[in-house]
Design a protein around this motif. Structure first.
Motif, PDB file in Angstrom:
ATOM      1  N   GLU A   3     -50.739  -3.955  16.615  1.00 24.56           N
ATOM      2  CA  GLU A   3     -51.412  -5.244  16.475  1.00 24.56           C
ATOM      3  C   GLU A   3     -52.498  -5.315  17.542  1.00 24.56           C
ATOM      4  OE1 GLU A   3     -53.076  -7.796  15.299  1.00 24.56           O
ATOM      5  OE2 GLU A   3     -51.227  -8.186  14.178  1.00 24.56           O
ATOM      6  N   LYS A   5     -54.965  -7.448  17.874  1.00 18.72           N
ATOM      7  CA  LYS A   5     -55.665  -8.726  17.944  1.00 18.72           C
ATOM      8  C   LYS A   5     -56.051  -9.038  19.398  1.00 18.72           C
ATOM      9  CE  LYS A   5     -51.495 -11.601  18.494  1.00 18.72           C
ATOM     10  NZ  LYS A   5     -50.666 -12.675  17.895  1.00 18.72           N
ATOM     11  N   ASN A 161     -56.298   1.693   9.753  1.00 19.43           N
ATOM     12  CA  ASN A 161     -56.030   0.268   9.562  1.00 19.43           C
ATOM     13  C   ASN A 161     -57.079  -0.660  10.157  1.00 19.43           C
ATOM     14  OD1 ASN A 161     -53.481   0.579   8.205  1.00 19.43           O
ATOM     15  ND2 ASN A 161     -52.636   1.259  10.161  1.00 19.43           N
ATOM     16  N   TYR A 162     -58.036  -0.119  10.898  1.00 25.65           N
ATOM     17  CA  TYR A 162     -59.018  -0.956  11.585  1.00 25.65           C
ATOM     18  C   TYR A 162     -60.404  -0.329  11.522  1.00 25.65           C
ATOM     19  CZ  TYR A 162     -55.148  -3.422  13.948  1.00 25.65           C
ATOM     20  OH  TYR A 162     -54.036  -4.160  14.236  1.00 25.65           O
ATOM     21  N   ARG A 182     -58.496  -4.289   8.580  1.00 25.10           N
ATOM     22  CA  ARG A 182     -58.559  -5.213   9.704  1.00 25.10           C
ATOM     23  C   ARG A 182     -59.828  -4.929  10.507  1.00 25.10           C
ATOM     24  NH1 ARG A 182     -52.388  -5.951  12.017  1.00 25.10           N
ATOM     25  NH2 ARG A 182     -51.443  -6.463  10.014  1.00 25.10           N
ATOM     26  N   ARG A 200     -59.965  -9.838  13.562  1.00 24.31           N
ATOM     27  CA  ARG A 200     -58.642  -9.798  14.181  1.00 24.31           C
ATOM     28  C   ARG A 200     -58.756  -9.840  15.703  1.00 24.31           C
ATOM     29  NH1 ARG A 200     -53.579  -8.712  11.908  1.00 24.31           N
ATOM     30  NH2 ARG A 200     -54.782  -9.343  10.093  1.00 24.31           N
TER      31      ARG A 200
END
Length: 293
Positions: A3, A5, A161-162, A182, A200
């Motif tokens: 994660e 973020k 994923n990003y 993301r 994000r």
């Protein structure tokens, strides 16, 4: 999946005057940035002068960094390289010492620029690692733009994923946000608006000289306190506009030095700011010193 973020600080690599890495100061800076509340540290970022670091230097920075961070925030390591085998080797090494994610440029400098070629490049890396991959869209430096369509396709891979979007095209940025991937903002001057639009988090070079303010801005957006966020942003903006148009890394490192983070030294072929540029940077930083006082 990691994660990522929040504020992922694209961390400087501190150099001595002769260009040698000051590893002790590197660890001290990690403590300062973690204490400021950042959510992640990106080691070997562009702001950390990744193109001018050797593979062995990167490996040492990543091992020291992950050990010092010790799970207190995310560890993202840039493992970009021109040679495919080297990208995989660097990536697996970073993963082995504790990287939560890997930031990897597309195959720049006469590599494949078609979408199938870029997809296959990342697909091979994806199969060789077990942590998140952060693609990197910075066409002004690489000559390669990752289209929203390609990003969506890449997001179907296991670990991709990003994307870090440093292009500065806010229309494309919002198109990224419509995909299944993301998005992390990488353009300093659009940070507030990217966060408000749904990014994000950020991978932010300017956070090197204003880590606490960066974290505060993110927290204000999360709290939907947009009036205070915009007021803080107006104090950040003069320096952000300066660094975006001036030589970027020398400006960020000098600003960081002026605010108590690092030496301000760069490694060749980069050079320090001119006296005129330095004066303009100091003026642009004035509102941030007013916050601190």
């Amino acid at each position: 999946m990691a994660e990522l973020k929040g504020i992922n600080l694209a961390m400087q690599t501190p150099f001595e005057p002769n260009g040698a890495i000051d590893y002790g100061l590197f660890e001290e800076l990690i403590e300062k940035y973690v204490s400021a509340g950042v959510h992640g540290l990106v080691l070997g970022a562009g702001t950390g002068q990744h193109p001018y670091l050797t593979e062995s230097e990167c490996n040492r920075l990543y091992e020291l960094g992950a050990k010092r961070i010790a799970g207190r925030c995310n560890v993202v390591c840039q493992t970009s390289a021109l040679n495919m085998d080297e990208v995989i080797r660097r990536s697996q090494q970073a993963e082995s010492v504790g990287a939560d994610a890997l930031m990897i440029l597309p195959p720049y400098l006469e590599g494949p620029s078609d979408e199938d070629g870029i997809f296959n490049f990342y697909k091979e890396i994806d199969a060789a690692v077990g942590v998140d991959i952060v693609g990197y869209n910075i066409p002004q430096a690489t000559g390669i733009a990752v289209s929203p369509r390609l990003f969506d396709r890449l997001s179907g891979l296991k670990n991709f994923n990003y994307i870090k979007d440093s292009a500065g095209d806010f229309t494309v940025h919002q198109e990224y946000l419509q995909t299944r991937g993301r998005v992390l903002n990488g353009c300093d001057t659009t940070t507030l608006y990217a966060l408000m639009a749904g990014a994000r988090g950020v991978i932010w070079g300017a956070a090197n000289y204003m880590p606490r303010e960066a974290v505060e801005l993110y927290n204000l957006v999360v709290a939907k306190d947009f009036e205070r966020a915009l007021a803080l942003w107006q104090r950040m903006l003069p320096s952000l506009l300066f660094i975006w148009r001036a030589p970027y890394t020398p400006s960020v490192l000098r600003a960081a030095q002026l605010r108590g983070f690092g030496t301000g030294n760069v490694r060749k072929p980069l050079a320090k700011l001119s006296a005129e540029q330095d004066t303009a940077l100091r003026a642009a930083l004035t509102p941030l010193f007013e916050i601190a006082s």
